[in-house]
Design a protein around this motif. Structure first.
Motif, PDB file in Angstrom:
ATOM      1  N   GLY B 660     -36.347  20.382   7.002  1.00 37.06           N
ATOM      2  CA  GLY B 660     -35.996  21.702   7.521  1.00 37.06           C
ATOM      3  C   GLY B 660     -35.225  22.532   6.498  1.00 37.06           C
ATOM      4  N   GLY B 661     -35.509  22.286   5.221  1.00 38.38           N
ATOM      5  CA  GLY B 661     -34.853  23.068   4.176  1.00 38.38           C
ATOM      6  C   GLY B 661     -33.665  22.374   3.540  1.00 38.38           C
ATOM      7  N   LEU B 662     -33.257  21.238   4.069  1.00 34.46           N
ATOM      8  CA  LEU B 662     -32.135  20.488   3.484  1.00 34.46           C
ATOM      9  C   LEU B 662     -32.567  19.842   2.169  1.00 34.46           C
ATOM     10  CD1 LEU B 662     -30.885  18.604   6.670  1.00 34.46           C
ATOM     11  CD2 LEU B 662     -29.591  20.343   5.397  1.00 34.46           C
ATOM     12  N   GLU B 663     -31.601  19.568   1.287  1.00 32.38           N
ATOM     13  CA  GLU B 663     -31.927  18.835   0.077  1.00 32.38           C
ATOM     14  C   GLU B 663     -32.147  17.360   0.371  1.00 32.38           C
ATOM     15  OE1 GLU B 663     -28.923  19.633  -2.898  1.00 32.38           O
ATOM     16  OE2 GLU B 663     -28.963  21.734  -2.243  1.00 32.38           O
ATOM     17  N   TRP B 664     -31.256  16.843   1.190  1.00 29.10           N
ATOM     18  CA  TRP B 664     -31.423  15.448   1.589  1.00 29.10           C
ATOM     19  C   TRP B 664     -30.723  15.199   2.937  1.00 29.10           C
ATOM     20  CZ3 TRP B 664     -26.883  12.888   2.440  1.00 29.10           C
ATOM     21  CH2 TRP B 664     -25.719  13.406   1.831  1.00 29.10           C
ATOM     22  N   MET B 665     -31.102  14.114   3.530  1.00 31.47           N
ATOM     23  CA  MET B 665     -30.422  13.661   4.755  1.00 31.47           C
ATOM     24  C   MET B 665     -30.533  12.142   4.801  1.00 31.47           C
ATOM     25  SD  MET B 665     -33.275  14.824   7.572  1.00 31.47           S
ATOM     26  CE  MET B 665     -34.956  14.213   7.468  1.00 31.47           C
ATOM     27  N   GLU B 666     -29.545  11.500   5.445  1.00 29.12           N
ATOM     28  CA  GLU B 666     -29.677  10.051   5.626  1.00 29.12           C
ATOM     29  C   GLU B 666     -28.915   9.621   6.870  1.00 29.12           C
ATOM     30  OE1 GLU B 666     -28.038   7.507   2.649  1.00 29.12           O
ATOM     31  OE2 GLU B 666     -26.212   8.696   2.414  1.00 29.12           O
ATOM     32  N   GLY B 667     -29.290   8.433   7.346  1.00 35.16           N
ATOM     33  CA  GLY B 667     -28.622   7.952   8.540  1.00 35.16           C
ATOM     34  C   GLY B 667     -29.457   6.906   9.246  1.00 35.16           C
ATOM     35  N   SER B 668     -29.143   6.707  10.506  1.00 31.48           N
ATOM     36  CA  SER B 668     -29.839   5.645  11.231  1.00 31.48           C
ATOM     37  C   SER B 668     -30.109   6.060  12.674  1.00 31.48           C
ATOM     38  CB  SER B 668     -29.004   4.364  11.205  1.00 31.48           C
ATOM     39  OG  SER B 668     -27.743   4.621  11.781  1.00 31.48           O
ATOM     40  N   VAL B 669     -31.131   5.459  13.219  1.00 31.10           N
ATOM     41  CA  VAL B 669     -31.487   5.646  14.626  1.00 31.10           C
ATOM     42  C   VAL B 669     -31.518   4.265  15.266  1.00 31.10           C
ATOM     43  CG1 VAL B 669     -33.330   6.304  16.208  1.00 31.10           C
ATOM     44  CG2 VAL B 669     -32.798   7.758  14.249  1.00 31.10           C
ATOM     45  N   PRO B 670     -30.754   4.060  16.350  1.00 30.06           N
ATOM     46  CA  PRO B 670     -30.747   2.735  16.968  1.00 30.06           C
ATOM     47  C   PRO B 670     -32.038   2.453  17.730  1.00 30.06           C
ATOM     48  CG  PRO B 670     -29.324   4.252  18.187  1.00 30.06           C
ATOM     49  CD  PRO B 670     -29.824   5.006  16.998  1.00 30.06           C
ATOM     50  N   THR B 671     -32.397   1.199  17.779  1.00 31.94           N
ATOM     51  CA  THR B 671     -33.553   0.748  18.557  1.00 31.94           C
ATOM     52  C   THR B 671     -33.087  -0.465  19.380  1.00 31.94           C
ATOM     53  OG1 THR B 671     -34.272  -0.727  16.769  1.00 31.94           O
ATOM     54  CG2 THR B 671     -35.157   1.522  16.753  1.00 31.94           C
ATOM     55  N   PRO B 672     -33.906  -0.937  20.314  1.00 34.74           N
ATOM     56  CA  PRO B 672     -33.417  -2.005  21.198  1.00 34.74           C
ATOM     57  C   PRO B 672     -32.934  -3.234  20.436  1.00 34.74           C
ATOM     58  CG  PRO B 672     -35.457  -1.118  22.060  1.00 34.74           C
ATOM     59  CD  PRO B 672     -35.253  -0.491  20.717  1.00 34.74           C
ATOM     60  N   GLU B 673     -33.575  -3.518  19.310  1.00 30.95           N
ATOM     61  CA  GLU B 673     -33.175  -4.734  18.594  1.00 30.95           C
ATOM     62  C   GLU B 673     -32.720  -4.445  17.178  1.00 30.95           C
ATOM     63  OE1 GLU B 673     -36.073  -7.943  19.245  1.00 30.95           O
ATOM     64  OE2 GLU B 673     -36.793  -6.720  20.911  1.00 30.95           O
ATOM     65  N   GLY B 674     -31.955  -3.379  17.013  1.00 29.43           N
ATOM     66  CA  GLY B 674     -31.439  -3.085  15.683  1.00 29.43           C
ATOM     67  C   GLY B 674     -31.420  -1.600  15.421  1.00 29.43           C
ATOM     68  N   GLU B 675     -31.922  -1.225  14.253  1.00 28.37           N
ATOM     69  CA  GLU B 675     -31.915   0.195  13.924  1.00 28.37           C
ATOM     70  C   GLU B 675     -32.985   0.493  12.889  1.00 28.37           C
ATOM     71  OE1 GLU B 675     -28.095   1.029  12.153  1.00 28.37           O
ATOM     72  OE2 GLU B 675     -28.529  -0.226  10.406  1.00 28.37           O
ATOM     73  N   ILE B 676     -33.228   1.775  12.724  1.00 26.43           N
ATOM     74  CA  ILE B 676     -34.098   2.257  11.658  1.00 26.43           C
ATOM     75  C   ILE B 676     -33.204   3.090  10.749  1.00 26.43           C
ATOM     76  CG2 ILE B 676     -36.042   3.759  11.101  1.00 26.43           C
ATOM     77  CD1 ILE B 676     -36.982   3.132  14.088  1.00 26.43           C
TER      78      ILE B 676
END
Lengths: 737, 737
Positions: B660-676
């Motif tokens: 969406g125009g950002l240079e970069w982004m990072e992070g995580s999304v939780p899932t039932p058995e961990g995260e992405i």
């Protein structure tokens, strides 16, 4: 014309009279008349009864184990809104007390803080008070000069207040409002959820020392809290209750027991927390504990004994007295079946108590409390007490209640719950339109060895027919014309079908049941005797049933006092008063002879010694104080005094005295607005009534005589006299031999 | 294929896989797997949530007045029976703890007294424990070596135990048994009815002396109990809370207040009984009272922040952080809409919290607790919160819950309550099979001036269609084949009808409503934007709606963050991430610029000063900490990271990053058995997932590259990579300009 048709006819007449009154007094006359001008605690209708019955029934224990009912418990609505529109002549400052947190809105405006009064200016106002109480029962008390909480308030549990764009409540459409429930909590301090029966101290009558305790005799069957006086020391006291001495002395098998941890350095009076039924108590104490004496607090519902009976036979008089005491012990928060063991509310047992009540206490609230506790709430997932017949007794109980009391308010208020229970029943009919046990249904009828319960049992269809009549009557009262027509038609069809299918001209009786389309070769007394006092039989059929069933020793005998009640009633209805008196002398007199101070769950003269105490496979399983044991109260009032209402609330009534061989009898039968007093010997009758128009019908060998009295001869040796209120009639006649 | 059809297809695949597992592990695999091997407190399913929500919602006050919900309260069943048949290898001595009185039966035999352990011999046993608790909640805890209370137990509220002639229970046929409810009460001391949120001390940040008190600033929006230290003297302390300084200083109009009666001769620490939302507090004390200082106990639900987000734009990072705190403050016993004023559970508001939760806490119990509290019990007499759309959000919430979590146990357990609520809704359709407001229904949609709500509103039909899809999916899960077919057919028919009636080729949009058979000349955004992310529109229709509705200033603008949530989602779903980021910077950034420490119920950049605090006609009516204000969490996770499940429980999922125009982004999304976890710049992407099979779909001007990676070109400049669990993928690409 069946009894039902007769009542319907008379009721319609009454409705017509009320209809005229409406014109003068407006709609509110019929059921918004407040019972008092002072405030009374109000709640959602039926919720107090549900809450209180939950509490009471959870007090049953078996040898220290908690033993609650085996059926579903309901709960009060935890949050309800009360409302009323008032129009007051001058400003009012109204005391506001709630059991629970409350939200007060005057004319739609929230009042901030926690006010303890409501200040209203003269004129019209809308009051809305929402009360939340999760733990006990949301209830409300208001007392001002012009405004108070009473039967005229409305309540809802499903408030659909809407919020408009400014956050204000703006609409309540769709919300179901109902009339509030109330009883006799007529002061702010008398909070319904703090209700307790009354108590009064009672001493022990005898004490007998035991090795490490004592046996105490309170002289008669009683109910209450044990009190230890001068209690001191550290240790345990164990208590073993007994309705009999044998039971109290049997620590291993007595049905109820209790214990008390004592830790007092100075002599103290201590009362056990749980009230129990007993006559005898064995106290066992550890050596380190001592006390001076034990007494009790007798616990009871305060009630007037409005009915009375005495006669030339002292045994019968004693039977009546002990019956009255038995019924009183079992008339508590609700009508119990028995006080020692059970302490639950059973619809079939309670039904008999309702009938006895009309001839002793005439206490309407005890009947309605019990009916409401039994009914619970919607949705329904099983029969009352899980028993098919017990659902029907509930309807029939309302039929009788209306007949004896004339209370239409109750029916107006709870008609929807009658409809939903009847819907539940009707949905469970089979393809023949008959009731047959489905999974989860207990087809009870009676405790009797080998009693067949499969298939279509005639007795159940009979009860359903009467229940449908109760529905038709009630539908008429609330103005549900479609319902009235439907229920009437269903009742008629079922009565017809009942006789088509089950009446056997060979056996001259209603057969017991039909299984897989085949009527079985089995006659029992149940349907036949109920058909008599439901007035479903022709005169010929009545005589046939009397000969071929009731007086026929080959038909399985009834052994429980529960069904004995109806059997004796049926015999009385057929004029067998003398025979029934002999039965009463033998059965109830037999118990007295064995030292009974209250009447039992069951009595078998062939048993002896401790056999009398056993039941359900347990040595002291039998209740020695059982409500149904008090049935002579009903029989004496209804079939010897011969008093019964012919139209709702004793506006008209019959008095057909029958001495059953006695020299004389006298006493009174309560009515909604007073009583009917009667003396009757073989040659003289005196009668006086406070209210209504009675018909005294007597059999006399000679025409009866009395000053200023006009007798009408209705058949051979049968005469009628119209009894007007407030007048004493004394007449002479010659009783038939 | 709509999104629904896609899910159904994938679900059926999953069911097939599970079907194979069944063969190995038996029926119990799917939904009787105990969540722990230790004991946990159990209860009737849903009853704890009803009870706790009653308590919580009754804590709302307005200037000291109790202000409970405007809709119906339900109650727990006061008496329930738990049962299990166990087969144990050796004898066991099981700790027995109940909240309420209990009755214990082992192999059908009543155990006398009040045991605190259950002694079982090796082998098979039937345990039945009835618990009665009128005041709070009947619940049970068992802990032995082989036997414990857990999800495998059954419970009933309508026990139909029958008594045979010997007084013993002999049959339970017809009784409805259900799986128990439980949460995380995993020790005997942790009694469910004693639940309280956690607290931790927090100091004040600033104090300002006032003439007879002080103004205290806790530095940011918070929630908890005020604590007075060194409190001494006799008299009253008054407390005025404020989310703003202006509110705390305005004694006449602040929304919440409290007071404390002080009577201490020695300096004491005292904590107020009621926890409140505030940042500022004005304390006013009577002269006779003194204290040293004021602090607070911060009250919260302990939750892990499993999702995370950072980017090249610090403003967005701050927006994400404040959003997370805002959501956490509103995630308590249940998902609240706002913490200061409301403190009730609203289905529409909660629905947005569910979605945000999946990208932050991924806390299933918070979702199911809220769903159960909202649903209440049968019979239903009104829509959830009395609002038609809010009933539908409940179904859609379950649809999403299953999609994100894969939790079939919940649906197995509560499918009957889904059916009865859907029955209630379906019965309220008009003759065209459409929903239209009936008396008692609140047709809400949105707070918006002049919004039309009469007739058949297209938005409501759309929500019903999606709800029917949720029913079809759930019917499939529980194996109700007829239900599955019926609901699927109904959903299809309604979707068809929706477009037949409301799609206007002239307006290139779904019209707002039809009144008396006439579709009105009115376009609103609601149905159109929901149709986008429900995937009900063709590509052409999507583009048409984008141009003619979403980006058309002539269509009434959305002013509430509540519907803004969906509008931004719809724009993101159409690829307008850059435009949406600008909106976020302006709207949420605008609040931060005004000093917000949590996000508001509403923000209008055209307002100034105290106007920002007012709402509902009250100067401080606006909530400054509102759950729906936290929506960037959802948008960032779902539409910038681009992570969403494609089949239930993230067994398969999509990752479609969009900067969406950002240079970069990072992070995580939780899932039932961990995260992405994801890093994404204009030239590089790193991704790793703990579970499931993902599809990374990227747009790149050049073919992406990474060692040992195979990319599939799916359309012009669009490439896909299969993401397997436990593996880190690093790739280079060239983001589209």
């Amino acid at each position: 014309m069946t009894g039902f048709e007769e009542i319907m006819k008379r009721r319609n007449h009454k409705a017509f009279v009320l209809g005229i009154l409406f014109t003068f007094f407006g709609w509110s006359f019929a059921f918004s008349q407040a019972p008092q001008s002072e405030g009374t605690w109000i709640w959602y209708p039926g919720d107090y009864e549900i809450w209180l019955s939950n509490k009471m029934q959870a007090r049953r224990t078996e040898r220290g184990a908690f033993l609650p009912p085996l059926w579903r418990y309901y709960s009060p609505y935890p949050m309800v809104t009360f409302r009323k529109e008032v129009d007051i002549p001058s400003e009012d400052n109204i005391l506001l007390v709630t059991d629970g947190q409350f939200k007060l809105q005057i004319d739609g405006e929230l009042v901030h803080g926690k006010p303890d009064t409501i200040a209203l200016s003269a004129g019209k106002h809308q009051l809305a008070i929402k009360v939340y109480n999760q733990e006990t029962l949301p209830s409300l008390f208001l007392q001002g000069e012009h405004v108070q909480s009473d039967a005229s308030w409305e309540v809802t549990y499903e408030d659909k207040e809407w919020i408009d764009e400014t956050g204000q409540a703006s609409d309540q459409s769709g919300t179901l409002w109902e009339r509030v429930g109330y009883w006799n909590f007529d002061s702010p301090e008398k909070v319904p959820s703090e209700f307790a029966l009354e108590v009064e101290p009672a001493p022990a009558v005898e004490r007998e020392e035991l090795s490490n305790g004592e046996l105490i005799d309170f002289g008669k069957e009683t109910f209450g809290y044990l009190v230890f006086h001068g209690l001191k020391g550290e240790g345990k006291i164990r208590v073993f209750y007994g309705e009999s001495e044998e039971e109290a002395m049997d620590k291993e098998y007595c049905e109820t027991l209790d214990e008390l941890e004592v830790s007092y350095s100075e002599a103290t009076t201590d009362t056990l927390a749980q009230s129990m039924a007993f006559r005898y108590v064995q106290v066992e104490r550890q050596a380190e504990v001592s006390y001076d004496s034990v007494s009790m607090l007798y616990e009871f519902l305060p009630l007037d004994y409005k009915g009375s009976f005495s006669s030339s036979d002292d045994l019968l008089n004693e039977i009546w007295d002990v019956s009255a005491y038995t019924l009183h012990l079992n008339t508590r928060e609700f009508f119990l079946d028995g006080i020692k063991r059970d302490r639950w509310i059973w619809s079939g047992d309670a039904y008999q108590s309702y009938l006895m009540n009309y001839y002793l206490f005439f206490d309407n609230p005890s009947v309605t409390r019990t009916l409401l506790a039994l009914r619970g709430k919607d949705p329904i997932s099983s029969h009352l007490n899980t028993i098919m017949d017990y659902s029907f007794y509930w309807f029939i109980g309302i039929y009788d209640y209306y007949l004896f009391t004339g209370d239409e308010e109750f029916i107006h208020q709870f008609y929807p719950r009658m409809v939903s229970l009847m819907d539940f029943c009707l949905e469970r009919r089979n393809e023949n339109g008959m009731m047959e046990g489905l999974p989860g249904d207990w087809v009870f009828i009676d405790w009797a060895d080998g009693l067949k319960k499969e298939g279509e049992v005639s007795f159940q269809q009979l009860l359903l027919a009467r229940s449908l009549e109760a529905m038709a009557l009630s539908a008429g009262i609330v103005g549900d014309r479609d319902g009235e027509a439907n229920y009437t038609a269903m009742a008629e069809q079922l009565r017809e079908k009942l006789f088509d299918v089950f009446w056997s001209s060979e056996h001259q009786a209603l057969m017991h049941h039909r299984v897989d389309g085949e009527v079985k070769e089995e006659v029992t007394r149940y349907a036949n005797m109920f058909a008599i006092f439901f007035d479903y039989l022709s005169k010929d059929q009545q005589e046939a049933v009397k000969t071929h069933v009731l007086l026929n020793d080959e038909v399985q005998k009834i052994t429980t006092p529960y069904m004995r009640f109806y059997e004796l009633e049926a015999l009385c209805a057929l004029g067998e008063q003398e025979l029934v008196l002999d039965e009463i002398r033998e059965y109830w007199g037999g118990m007295l002879e064995l030292g009974a101070t209250s009447f039992w769950e069951k009595y078998d003269p062939k048993e002896s010694g401790e056999e009398h105490l056993a039941m359900y496979g347990r040595p002291y399983g039998k209740s020695l104080c059982h409500a149904w044991g008090a049935s002579p109260i009903y029989l004496f009032g209804k079939y010897y005094f011969g008093v019964s209402p012919s139209s709702p609330g004793y506006d008209t009534y019959m008095v057909e005295p029958n001495l059953g061989g006695l020299e004389w009898m006298e006493g009174s039968v309560p009515t909604p607005e007073g009583e009917i007093t009667l003396f009757c010997s073989t040659s003289e009758i005196k009668i006086k009534a406070d209210h209504g128009v009675g018909t005294l019908r007597i059999k006399s060998e000679t025409p009866p005589k009395g000053s200023n009295m006009e007798f009408k001869k209705v058949e051979d040796s049968t005469y009628e006299l119209v009894v007007k209120p407030g007048q004493t009639y004394e007449l002479h006649y010659k009783a038939m031999q």
